[in-house]
Write a protein that holds these residues in place. Structure first.
Motif, short mmCIF file in Angstrom:
data_model
loop_
_atom_site.label_atom_id
_atom_site.label_comp_id
_atom_site.label_asym_id
_atom_site.label_seq_id
_atom_site.Cartn_x
_atom_site.Cartn_y
_atom_site.Cartn_z
N PHE A 270 0.85 -1.18 0.00
CA PHE A 270 0.00 0.00 0.00
C PHE A 270 0.89 1.23 0.00
O PHE A 270 2.06 1.18 0.34
CB PHE A 270 -0.96 0.05 1.20
CG PHE A 270 -0.52 -0.70 2.40
CD1 PHE A 270 -1.18 -1.85 2.79
CD2 PHE A 270 0.57 -0.28 3.17
CE1 PHE A 270 -0.78 -2.56 3.92
CE2 PHE A 270 0.96 -0.97 4.30
CZ PHE A 270 0.28 -2.12 4.68
N CYS A 271 0.28 2.35 -0.42
CA CYS A 271 1.05 3.59 -0.61
C CYS A 271 0.28 4.78 -0.09
O CYS A 271 -0.92 4.93 -0.35
CB CYS A 271 1.37 3.77 -2.09
SG CYS A 271 2.32 5.27 -2.47
N LEU A 272 0.98 5.63 0.65
CA LEU A 272 0.44 6.90 1.14
C LEU A 272 1.13 8.03 0.40
O LEU A 272 2.36 8.11 0.39
CB LEU A 272 0.67 7.03 2.65
CG LEU A 272 0.38 8.39 3.29
CD1 LEU A 272 -1.10 8.74 3.16
CD2 LEU A 272 0.80 8.39 4.76
N ILE A 273 0.35 8.91 -0.21
CA ILE A 273 0.89 10.08 -0.90
C ILE A 273 0.65 11.30 -0.01
O ILE A 273 -0.45 11.51 0.49
CB ILE A 273 0.21 10.29 -2.26
CG1 ILE A 273 0.36 9.04 -3.13
CG2 ILE A 273 0.80 11.50 -2.99
CD1 ILE A 273 -0.37 9.11 -4.46
N GLY A 274 1.68 12.11 0.16
CA GLY A 274 1.59 13.23 1.10
C GLY A 274 1.07 14.52 0.53
O GLY A 274 1.42 15.61 1.01
N GLU A 275 0.20 14.46 -0.47
CA GLU A 275 -0.36 15.68 -1.05
C GLU A 275 -1.20 16.44 -0.02
O GLU A 275 -1.80 15.81 0.88
CB GLU A 275 -1.24 15.35 -2.26
CG GLU A 275 -0.46 14.95 -3.51
CD GLU A 275 0.28 16.12 -4.14
OE1 GLU A 275 -0.04 17.29 -3.83
OE2 GLU A 275 1.18 15.86 -4.94
N PRO A 276 -1.26 17.77 -0.12
CA PRO A 276 -2.06 18.56 0.82
C PRO A 276 -3.56 18.38 0.57
O PRO A 276 -4.14 19.05 -0.28
CB PRO A 276 -1.60 20.00 0.57
CG PRO A 276 -1.08 19.99 -0.83
CD PRO A 276 -0.52 18.63 -1.07
N THR A 277 -4.18 17.49 1.31
CA THR A 277 -5.59 17.17 1.10
C THR A 277 -6.53 17.86 2.07
O THR A 277 -7.74 17.92 1.82
CB THR A 277 -5.81 15.64 1.24
OG1 THR A 277 -5.43 15.24 2.56
CG2 THR A 277 -4.98 14.88 0.23
N SER A 278 -6.01 18.36 3.18
CA SER A 278 -6.87 18.95 4.21
C SER A 278 -7.42 20.29 3.72
O SER A 278 -6.73 21.05 3.03
CB SER A 278 -6.10 19.14 5.52
OG SER A 278 -5.61 17.89 5.98
N VAL A 279 -8.66 20.59 4.10
CA VAL A 279 -9.34 21.77 3.56
C VAL A 279 -9.48 22.87 4.61
O VAL A 279 -8.97 23.98 4.43
CB VAL A 279 -10.73 21.38 3.01
CG1 VAL A 279 -11.45 22.62 2.45
CG2 VAL A 279 -10.61 20.31 1.94
N ASN A 280 -10.16 22.60 5.69
CA ASN A 280 -10.38 23.62 6.71
C ASN A 280 -9.53 23.43 7.96
O ASN A 280 -9.20 24.40 8.64
CB ASN A 280 -11.87 23.64 7.11
CG ASN A 280 -12.76 24.04 5.95
OD1 ASN A 280 -12.52 25.05 5.29
ND2 ASN A 280 -13.78 23.24 5.68
N ARG A 281 -9.20 22.18 8.26
CA ARG A 281 -8.29 21.89 9.37
C ARG A 281 -7.59 20.58 9.06
O ARG A 281 -8.09 19.75 8.30
CB ARG A 281 -9.04 21.81 10.70
CG ARG A 281 -10.17 20.80 10.75
CD ARG A 281 -10.79 20.66 12.13
NE ARG A 281 -9.88 20.09 13.10
CZ ARG A 281 -10.26 19.62 14.29
NH1 ARG A 281 -11.54 19.69 14.66
NH2 ARG A 281 -9.38 19.09 15.12
N LEU A 282 -6.42 20.42 9.65
CA LEU A 282 -5.63 19.23 9.38
C LEU A 282 -6.42 17.98 9.76
O LEU A 282 -6.89 17.85 10.88
CB LEU A 282 -4.32 19.27 10.17
CG LEU A 282 -3.37 18.09 9.93
CD1 LEU A 282 -2.85 18.09 8.51
CD2 LEU A 282 -2.21 18.11 10.92
N GLY A 283 -6.54 17.07 8.79
CA GLY A 283 -7.20 15.80 9.05
C GLY A 283 -8.63 15.71 8.61
O GLY A 283 -9.26 14.67 8.77
N ASP A 284 -9.19 16.80 8.05
CA ASP A 284 -10.61 16.74 7.71
C ASP A 284 -10.89 15.97 6.42
O ASP A 284 -12.03 15.54 6.19
CB ASP A 284 -11.26 18.13 7.65
CG ASP A 284 -10.64 19.06 6.62
OD1 ASP A 284 -9.79 18.61 5.82
OD2 ASP A 284 -11.00 20.26 6.60
N THR A 285 -9.87 15.77 5.58
CA THR A 285 -10.11 15.11 4.28
C THR A 285 -8.92 14.26 3.89
O THR A 285 -7.77 14.69 3.97
CB THR A 285 -10.34 16.16 3.17
OG1 THR A 285 -11.38 17.06 3.56
CG2 THR A 285 -10.73 15.48 1.86
#
Length: 380
Positions: free
Chosen positions: A162-177
């Motif tokens: 499995f693979c985790l990509i570190g793209e900036p996915t959070s929208v309003n606060r860290l961890g929301d998306t």
């Protein structure tokens, strides 16, 4: 045993990566910084440069440690978009002002790379395999970036679970998306030929513009789908029209248009190009239709990988993330061919903008979350 005083700190490491200017395609110094942090952790480093102008040369780095299963991969990029004019401070000189760290790449995505390496320094697994798949060309054409890394991995028989990509996915606060998939993307160029002539003698010319306009009207009326359980509806957008005719009394010899289609997993890029070609040829059979598929749609069904990540986020951020497929493309469009892929990283509010910045507290929390993900992934 690694000396604790030499372990990477996510804040200091992010600063060092920002200070190594790396406008896409990135090479050299920024990879030196990453390699210097990984070697003391026992990683074998494979750096290689591929490609020629105009899309290269591009430097990539594949780092591996351990052997056997499970194999957890982290993917990311060290290249950044050009900073543009108008920054408050030097975009390639990291500066902390209050609670924020400023610099090009702070969130997209040098901060996430730094956080993952810092997490590794605190939670190196005693079994299995960890790899980092890091490219110098994600922000550009991406011809010689992650695709070349995948080729390298296949040549060496490296296959993550499995693979985790570190793209900036959070929208309003860290961890929301977090992202569990992405829509595909295809760009299509249409050229309708005509025959140049004087507007007063239209019978001696062939105007391509009406034919192109009629074709575009039919294309605009196409409804590709209504969306799926995980994806929004696919959409076709006309992104350019060009004739290049500077004279008011001349019928032009050709007319061009460009389309961009973002599509979900009900479609394949080549099939969409063929559909557009058929629509155009109804009105102008001799038109040229050329399509380039930037990436196919992909979906990682919710399961162990998204659960591990969601649980880690909930433990440290106190929220359960939304599982999303929104936004543009990422290198997940290539990596999903290797293994299940999810994406999670910092807030995306300032990526590609002037005065890009990351909250220092978010860097620390992201490191904690990545550390927790590693521990959960390698639980026997």
């Amino acid at each position: 045993m690694t000396d604790a005083s030499t372990l990477p700190d996510s804040l200091a490491f992010t600063k060092a990566l920002i200070d190594a200017e790396s406008i896409t395609p990135a090479r050299g110094a920024v990879f030196d910084v990453l390699e210097a942090a990984l070697k003391p952790l026992g990683f074998a480093i494979d750096r290689f440069t591929v490609g020629e102008a105009p899309d290269g040369p591009v430097e990539n780095l594949l780092a591996t440690r351990g052997s056997g299963a499970p194999h957890f991969a982290f993917a990311g990029h060290l290249d950044v978009v050009p900073p543009g004019k108008g920054w408050t401070t030097d975009p390639f000189r990291a500066e902390q002002r209050g609670a924020l760290l400023y610099g090009r790449g702070a969130v997209d995505m040098k901060g996430a790379v730094a956080a993952f390496v810092a997490a590794l320094a605190r939670a190196l697994p005693d079994h299995g395999t960890v790899s980092l798949i890091i490219t110098g060309d994600e922000e550009g054409p991406a011809v010689y970036g992650t695709r070349a890394l995948i080729d390298r991995m296949r040549e060496r028989g490296i296959a993550p679970d499995f693979c985790l990509i570190g793209e900036p996915t959070s929208v309003n606060r860290l961890g929301d998306t977090i992202k569990i998939g992405r829509r595909g993307s295809v760009n299509i160029w249409i050229t309708v030929p005509g025959h140049q002539g004087h507007v007063a003698y239209p019978h001696l010319a062939d105007n391509p513009i009406p034919k192109l306009v009629r074709a575009l009207a039919d294309i605009d009326a196409i409804v590709l789908d209504e969306g799926t359980d995980w994806f929004q509806a696919s959409n076709i957008e006309v992104t350019d029209l060009e004739v290049g005719n500077t004279a008011h009394n001349v019928i032009p010899g050709a007319a061009q248009a460009r389309l961009s289609i973002r599509f979900n997993d009900l479609h394949r890029g080549t099939e969409l190009v063929e559909r557009i070609e058929r629509a155009v040829h109804v009105h102008t059979p001799d038109a040229e239709v050329k399509g380039i598929v930037s990436g196919e749609s992909f979906l990682t069904e919710p399961g162990r990988l998204s659960d591990i990540l969601s649980d880690a986020i909930e433990d440290h951020a106190g929220i359960r993330p939304e599982l999303s497929t929104s936004g543009g493309t990422s290198d997940g469009r290539f990596l999903h061919a290797l293994c299940p892929v999810v994406e999670f990283g910092l807030l995306n509010a300032t990526m590609h903008k002037l005065d890009e910045a990351v909250a220092v507290a978010d860097l620390a929390m992201l490191t904690d979350i990545y550390e927790s993900v590693l521990k959960r992934a390698f639980t026997r």
